[in-house]
Design a protein around this motif. Structure first.
Motif, PDB file in Angstrom:
ATOM      1  N   ASN A  37      12.747  -9.062  11.526  1.00 51.66           N
ATOM      2  CA  ASN A  37      12.231  -7.725  11.795  1.00 51.66           C
ATOM      3  C   ASN A  37      12.422  -6.760  10.613  1.00 51.66           C
ATOM      4  OD1 ASN A  37      11.122  -5.561  13.078  1.00 51.66           O
ATOM      5  ND2 ASN A  37      12.497  -5.607  14.834  1.00 51.66           N
ATOM      6  N   GLY A  92      13.055   0.714   8.250  1.00 54.62           N
ATOM      7  CA  GLY A  92      12.339   1.710   9.039  1.00 54.62           C
ATOM      8  C   GLY A  92      12.091   3.024   8.333  1.00 54.62           C
ATOM      9  N   GLU A 132      10.434  -4.706   9.331  1.00 50.57           N
ATOM     10  CA  GLU A 132       9.889  -3.372   9.577  1.00 50.57           C
ATOM     11  C   GLU A 132      10.952  -2.445  10.162  1.00 50.57           C
ATOM     12  OE1 GLU A 132       6.391  -6.180  10.664  1.00 50.57           O
ATOM     13  OE2 GLU A 132       8.560  -6.304  10.462  1.00 50.57           O
ATOM     14  N   ARG A 133      11.782  -2.979  11.049  1.00 50.99           N
ATOM     15  CA  ARG A 133      12.848  -2.168  11.623  1.00 50.99           C
ATOM     16  C   ARG A 133      13.986  -1.973  10.623  1.00 50.99           C
ATOM     17  NH1 ARG A 133      15.862  -4.863  15.252  1.00 50.99           N
ATOM     18  NH2 ARG A 133      17.888  -4.042  14.772  1.00 50.99           N
TER      19      ARG A 133
END
Length: 118
Positions: free
Chosen positions: A99, A105, A101-102
């Protein structure tokens, strides 16, 4: 050709092999690793390799050198280092696990010339 043009060329190469959820993150203000991360995924190892191969070939066609390509044989998370751009090509399962993207962020998303989400 500026770096944003190169990001879009790489994104188009991913899209040509039906990569899913192609996004670009502007990393200039949040990381020293690269100016941009291009992130996408394929649904199986063969597709992940095809996407990586497509990015490599498209860069070569445009006289843009690939600094490094890692993870190609396992095809779970392939990194294509294009200097100021790092292209992360995930297997679908790995993308959800890591993840990025997180994790990144705070990074702004760069609009791309290919469909990004959906």
């Amino acid at each position: 050709m500026d770096v944003k043009d190169i990001v879009n060329i790489a994104a188009e190469a991913c899209d040509d092999k039906r990569a899913e959820d192609i996004i670009a993150l502007d990393m200039k203000d949040v990381s020293l690793v690269a100016d941009y991360f291009l992130i996408c995924h394929g649904s199986n190892e063969r597709q992940v390799q095809a996407i990586a191969r497509s990015v490599k070939e498209r860069m070569e066609e445009n006289d843009i050198s690939i600094k490094r390509l890692e993870g190609f044989e396992q095809a779970r998370w392939v990194l294509v280092d294009i200097g100021d751009i790092v292209c992360h090509i995930f297997h679908k399962e790995e993308r959800g696990y890591y993840n990025l993207e997180r994790l990144w962020g705070d990074a702004a998303r760069l609009p791309l010339s290919v469909g990004q989400e959906g």
